[in-house]
Design an enzyme around this catalytic site. Sequence first.
Site, short mmCIF file in Angstrom:
data_model
loop_
_atom_site.label_atom_id
_atom_site.label_comp_id
_atom_site.label_asym_id
_atom_site.label_seq_id
_atom_site.Cartn_x
_atom_site.Cartn_y
_atom_site.Cartn_z
N GLY A 151 -26.41 64.36 -34.36
CA GLY A 151 -25.00 65.08 -33.58
C GLY A 151 -24.13 64.00 -32.36
CB CYS A 152 -26.68 62.20 -30.02
SG CYS A 152 -26.51 63.67 -28.73
CD GLN A 153 -20.16 57.41 -29.77
OE1 GLN A 153 -19.49 57.90 -28.85
NE2 GLN A 153 -19.83 56.34 -30.37
#
Length: 140
Positions: A50-52
Amino acid sequence: MSINEIQDAIVEEFSVFDDWMDRYQQLIEYGKDLPPIDERKRTEQYLIQGCQSKVWLDAELRDGKIYFTADSDAIITKGIVALLIKVLSGRTPDEILNAELYFIDKIGLKENLSPTRSNGLVAMVKQMRMYALAFKAKAE
């Protein structure tokens, strides 16, 4: 210091900056001070979904308290995870699960992050709480 006392200190520290560029600079400084994560933990298993940008997070339980280590390939993100560690590391699972992380809104972090970074922040907090839940379950 309690979780809330640490949060209040962070809010006070960031309140001296009127400009968001100065606040970003402060975040970057926090990231620079973050102790490096063990190279063996920079793997897919420790990546936060969920982290870019890439964020690796690990936790260990010592004497009933959880200690986090983390790293990121992005300087602002590294600063954000460093702040979360400052607030949550060295706490019991219950303290982490019950903590209301109000400093995020009070320093304007959420509103000044891009939507993808904001989602990443939520994912980091969620992962830290998942570790706390897992350690709590193991202890019971």
